[in-house]
Scaffold this motif. Sequence first.
Motif, PDB file in Angstrom:
ATOM      1  N   ASN A 109       0.837  -1.200   0.000  1.00 21.07           N
ATOM      2  CA  ASN A 109       0.000   0.000   0.000  1.00 21.07           C
ATOM      3  C   ASN A 109       0.869   1.247   0.000  1.00 21.07           C
ATOM      4  OD1 ASN A 109      -2.442  -1.435   2.229  1.00 21.07           O
ATOM      5  ND2 ASN A 109      -2.619  -1.156   0.026  1.00 21.07           N
ATOM      6  N   TYR A 110       0.355   2.311  -0.612  1.00 19.68           N
ATOM      7  CA  TYR A 110       1.052   3.594  -0.540  1.00 19.68           C
ATOM      8  C   TYR A 110       1.160   4.064   0.905  1.00 19.68           C
ATOM      9  CZ  TYR A 110       1.618   8.598  -0.301  1.00 19.68           C
ATOM     10  OH  TYR A 110       2.045   9.844   0.078  1.00 19.68           O
ATOM     11  N   HIS A 111       0.081   3.915   1.680  1.00 28.41           N
ATOM     12  CA  HIS A 111       0.128   4.467   3.035  1.00 28.41           C
ATOM     13  C   HIS A 111       1.135   3.751   3.926  1.00 28.41           C
ATOM     14  CE1 HIS A 111      -3.027   1.336   4.061  1.00 28.41           C
ATOM     15  NE2 HIS A 111      -2.325   1.303   5.177  1.00 28.41           N
ATOM     16  N   VAL A 112       1.525   2.529   3.549  1.00 25.93           N
ATOM     17  CA  VAL A 112       2.538   1.809   4.308  1.00 25.93           C
ATOM     18  C   VAL A 112       3.904   2.474   4.157  1.00 25.93           C
ATOM     19  CG1 VAL A 112       3.809  -0.380   4.447  1.00 25.93           C
ATOM     20  CG2 VAL A 112       1.312  -0.391   4.269  1.00 25.93           C
ATOM     21  N   ILE A 113       4.181   3.009   2.965  1.00 21.69           N
ATOM     22  CA  ILE A 113       5.505   3.572   2.691  1.00 21.69           C
ATOM     23  C   ILE A 113       5.460   5.092   2.511  1.00 21.69           C
ATOM     24  CG2 ILE A 113       6.396   1.433   1.722  1.00 21.69           C
ATOM     25  CD1 ILE A 113       5.295   4.273  -0.586  1.00 21.69           C
ATOM     26  N   SER A 114       4.360   5.743   2.906  1.00 21.07           N
ATOM     27  CA  SER A 114       4.182   7.171   2.648  1.00 21.07           C
ATOM     28  C   SER A 114       5.248   8.023   3.324  1.00 21.07           C
ATOM     29  CB  SER A 114       2.788   7.620   3.094  1.00 21.07           C
ATOM     30  OG  SER A 114       2.601   7.401   4.478  1.00 21.07           O
ATOM     31  N   GLN A 115       5.721   7.628   4.502  1.00 20.17           N
ATOM     32  CA  GLN A 115       6.753   8.422   5.176  1.00 20.17           C
ATOM     33  C   GLN A 115       8.025   8.473   4.335  1.00 20.17           C
ATOM     34  OE1 GLN A 115       6.093   5.915   8.698  1.00 20.17           O
ATOM     35  NE2 GLN A 115       6.300   7.769   9.930  1.00 20.17           N
ATOM     36  N   PHE A 116       8.425   7.339   3.787  1.00 15.35           N
ATOM     37  CA  PHE A 116       9.599   7.329   2.920  1.00 15.35           C
ATOM     38  C   PHE A 116       9.336   8.123   1.650  1.00 15.35           C
ATOM     39  CE2 PHE A 116      11.739   5.605  -0.785  1.00 15.35           C
ATOM     40  CZ  PHE A 116      13.076   5.759  -0.410  1.00 15.35           C
ATOM     41  N   ALA A 117       8.157   7.950   1.050  1.00 16.89           N
ATOM     42  CA  ALA A 117       7.855   8.621  -0.214  1.00 16.89           C
ATOM     43  C   ALA A 117       7.959  10.138  -0.081  1.00 16.89           C
ATOM     44  CB  ALA A 117       6.459   8.235  -0.700  1.00 16.89           C
ATOM     45  N   LEU A 118       7.553  10.690   1.044  1.00 24.23           N
ATOM     46  CA  LEU A 118       7.526  12.133   1.230  1.00 24.23           C
ATOM     47  C   LEU A 118       8.776  12.674   1.906  1.00 24.23           C
ATOM     48  CD1 LEU A 118       3.781  12.553   2.266  1.00 24.23           C
ATOM     49  CD2 LEU A 118       4.816  12.709  -0.005  1.00 24.23           C
ATOM     50  N   GLU A 119       9.504  11.820   2.621  1.00 26.13           N
ATOM     51  CA  GLU A 119      10.720  12.264   3.305  1.00 26.13           C
ATOM     52  C   GLU A 119      11.819  11.211   3.185  1.00 26.13           C
ATOM     53  OE1 GLU A 119       9.874  14.815   7.068  1.00 26.13           O
ATOM     54  OE2 GLU A 119       8.428  13.172   7.139  1.00 26.13           O
ATOM     55  N   PRO A 120      12.289  10.966   1.962  1.00 27.58           N
ATOM     56  CA  PRO A 120      13.314   9.931   1.790  1.00 27.58           C
ATOM     57  C   PRO A 120      14.635  10.276   2.457  1.00 27.58           C
ATOM     58  CG  PRO A 120      13.001  11.169  -0.245  1.00 27.58           C
ATOM     59  CD  PRO A 120      11.912  11.590   0.689  1.00 27.58           C
ATOM     60  N   GLU A 121      14.843  11.545   2.778  1.00 25.92           N
ATOM     61  CA  GLU A 121      16.060  11.931   3.483  1.00 25.92           C
ATOM     62  C   GLU A 121      16.029  11.528   4.954  1.00 25.92           C
ATOM     63  OE1 GLU A 121      13.128  15.219   4.162  1.00 25.92           O
ATOM     64  OE2 GLU A 121      13.679  13.894   2.499  1.00 25.92           O
ATOM     65  N   ARG A 122      14.841  11.203   5.470  1.00 26.16           N
ATOM     66  CA  ARG A 122      14.701  10.845   6.888  1.00 26.16           C
ATOM     67  C   ARG A 122      14.447   9.366   7.110  1.00 26.16           C
ATOM     68  NH1 ARG A 122      10.494  13.883  10.304  1.00 26.16           N
ATOM     69  NH2 ARG A 122      11.595  12.642  11.850  1.00 26.16           N
ATOM     70  N   TYR A 123      13.934   8.687   6.096  1.00 29.12           N
ATOM     71  CA  TYR A 123      13.500   7.296   6.284  1.00 29.12           C
ATOM     72  C   TYR A 123      14.127   6.377   5.233  1.00 29.12           C
ATOM     73  CZ  TYR A 123       9.902   9.399   9.258  1.00 29.12           C
ATOM     74  OH  TYR A 123       9.247  10.096  10.232  1.00 29.12           O
ATOM     75  N   ARG A 124      14.075   5.085   5.515  1.00 30.01           N
ATOM     76  CA  ARG A 124      14.498   4.062   4.574  1.00 30.01           C
ATOM     77  C   ARG A 124      13.536   2.878   4.691  1.00 30.01           C
ATOM     78  NH1 ARG A 124      18.199   0.522   7.671  1.00 30.01           N
ATOM     79  NH2 ARG A 124      18.362   1.411   9.772  1.00 30.01           N
ATOM     80  N   LEU A 125      13.523   2.036   3.684  1.00 26.40           N
ATOM     81  CA  LEU A 125      12.609   0.903   3.631  1.00 26.40           C
ATOM     82  C   LEU A 125      13.377  -0.414   3.736  1.00 26.40           C
ATOM     83  CD1 LEU A 125      10.273   2.069   0.705  1.00 26.40           C
ATOM     84  CD2 LEU A 125       9.786   2.155   3.165  1.00 26.40           C
ATOM     85  N   ARG A 126      12.851  -1.320   4.517  1.00 23.33           N
ATOM     86  CA  ARG A 126      13.426  -2.651   4.685  1.00 23.33           C
ATOM     87  C   ARG A 126      12.311  -3.690   4.584  1.00 23.33           C
ATOM     88  NH1 ARG A 126      18.873  -3.501   4.839  1.00 23.33           N
ATOM     89  NH2 ARG A 126      18.637  -5.122   6.431  1.00 23.33           N
ATOM     90  N   PHE A 127      12.693  -4.918   4.245  1.00 26.28           N
ATOM     91  CA  PHE A 127      11.734  -6.011   4.243  1.00 26.28           C
ATOM     92  C   PHE A 127      12.233  -7.116   5.152  1.00 26.28           C
ATOM     93  CE2 PHE A 127      14.729  -7.395   0.982  1.00 26.28           C
ATOM     94  CZ  PHE A 127      14.900  -8.741   1.295  1.00 26.28           C
ATOM     95  N   ALA A 128      11.308  -7.947   5.606  1.00 27.33           N
ATOM     96  CA  ALA A 128      11.630  -9.171   6.346  1.00 27.33           C
ATOM     97  C   ALA A 128      10.748 -10.272   5.790  1.00 27.33           C
ATOM     98  CB  ALA A 128      11.385  -8.981   7.845  1.00 27.33           C
ATOM     99  N   SER A 129      11.349 -11.407   5.478  1.00 31.78           N
ATOM    100  CA  SER A 129      10.607 -12.525   4.910  1.00 31.78           C
ATOM    101  C   SER A 129      10.094 -13.432   6.023  1.00 31.78           C
ATOM    102  CB  SER A 129      11.503 -13.312   3.957  1.00 31.78           C
ATOM    103  OG  SER A 129      12.584 -13.891   4.673  1.00 31.78           O
ATOM    104  N   THR A 130       9.281 -14.406   5.653  1.00 32.19           N
ATOM    105  CA  THR A 130       8.717 -15.321   6.652  1.00 32.19           C
ATOM    106  C   THR A 130       9.786 -16.197   7.297  1.00 32.19           C
ATOM    107  OG1 THR A 130       8.233 -16.903   4.879  1.00 32.19           O
ATOM    108  CG2 THR A 130       6.457 -15.409   5.537  1.00 32.19           C
ATOM    109  N   ASP A 131      10.923 -16.366   6.620  1.00 28.84           N
ATOM    110  CA  ASP A 131      11.988 -17.193   7.201  1.00 28.84           C
ATOM    111  C   ASP A 131      13.101 -16.356   7.821  1.00 28.84           C
ATOM    112  OD1 ASP A 131      13.045 -16.157   4.912  1.00 28.84           O
ATOM    113  OD2 ASP A 131      13.551 -18.081   3.981  1.00 28.84           O
ATOM    114  N   GLY A 132      12.825 -15.063   8.034  1.00 31.63           N
ATOM    115  CA  GLY A 132      13.748 -14.230   8.790  1.00 31.63           C
ATOM    116  C   GLY A 132      14.795 -13.489   7.989  1.00 31.63           C
TER     117      GLY A 132
END
Length: 511
Positions: A109-132
């Motif tokens: 969803n956009y709202h899940v990553i909206s903080q990064f989308a609007l302030e990429p200088e402050r935030y970063r995105l990471r993922f975690a899979s079901t196996d860690g």
Amino acid sequence: MNLLTMFAASGARPSLRFGLLAWLLLAVATGAQAQQDPGPKPLAAPAAAAVAAPAASAPAAVVSASARRIYEDARAQLLQIRTLLKTQNSQASVGSGFLVSADGHVLSNYHVISQFALEPERYRLRFASTDGQEGALELLDFDVRRDLALLRVVPGSLGGLDHGLTGRGALTFRPAAMPLAKGERIYSMGNPHDIAFAVVEGNYNGLVERSFDPLIYFSGGINPGMSGGPVVDEEGRVVGVNVSVMSFAQQMSFLVPGQYAQALLERGRKAKPVTAPAWPRLREQLMVFQDELTQRFLAQPWASAGHAHYQLPVPQEQFMRCWGRGTPADTKGLEFQRSQCRMEHAVFVNDAIQTGYLSMSHEAYDGAKLGAIRFAKQYSGSFRNERLGREDKFRTAPFCKEEFIEGGAPRPDAVRQAPRGGAESSGAALRSPGDGLPLRAVVCLRAYRKLAGLHDLSVLVTTVDGATEGALGRFDARGVSFDNALKLSAHYLEGFAWISKNKNKESRELR
């Protein structure tokens, strides 16, 4: 010159500077107080990040053998999406996502990553899979209107492996030629409340009625943290994406149809990563959306309010819902009837801005039992208590104009061109003096600071023709252009008229 053409004739498009001028003095003089807008909120809210206040969780259900099979088949493609602060591992929000290509493309969803989308200088995105396993994500594209985002696993983010999650496979979409049948079993997956990955069984119950954009009604409980997760059929094919819940009910959730997620994937799979704040792209998408919303709304004729003397604007319920209430028949004081209509879904921009929706209401008053003086006091108080918003971080203070006008449809020869360098006709001309219902109207605009050209519109109207009878109306449009604000205002004001002018005059002479 009437109220609306005053906006256009001034040649001044409400912008950032209006929040710095003394236009609020006019609003104060008319009694329209500039306070924080408490306007009606859409009933459906994003089921988003686990940092949000959680909605009431649905009772736990027994997981069937089919659900276990579905989850086991899809678990390698399920991801948790985390927004972290740039300089530390503090978690700002979490949601869900799923792999949709062998090249590491991920939908959420956009709202899940909206903080990064609007302030990429402050935030970063990471993922975690079901196996860690964990790794970095980059944002490629989004569809803010339908609350979708396309991400990609950063190549080499898992110890040098190409595209990080190569070999896990990808979820596929159910073909558009195979629509779901009402009652068909479907399965929602995600990571609720940042606890663990889960599967929720439910049924497809068709599309939500009176929704501007198609939304699937899912009879299953989506909890915060599951936003962006896939919803699949018995064959494991994606039919929708978790997006929102009905905040006051259990087992009522909404999904973005899979066709829009698939379209975003095809559009953005080769896009360059977003590295700068996405406000310009947001503005571009919102401008297109508000044009379509305005055109579809203006194309609808007004419905009848059922009032004996006044024609009051009530929308068709194609993508708005209306509720009404009134005083009991034996009321000894002021009698009124109230109607309130609104769109139930809004476009999420960030935690402070939900835009792209319409709402309106009216109240019809009968003060014959009070007398003229007491009625006038209560009637004027209702108008004065309306709140129009105030300056904040994302919007300016309201720029307001007031005028006494006459409602009703304009004569064909009365439509003027707005003198604004080639702008289309504002449609703002009203009937000539003495030809329509006398109204007092205030039109206010608040400009968005980071979405140039978009405004929040509020129109307040009262009838001023009767000593012990009257009607008050309000129309709000969130996130519209200046030209569309003029058109919507004119359309709304033209919805006020006499039912029968001559009959009404005779009635008032008797009163």
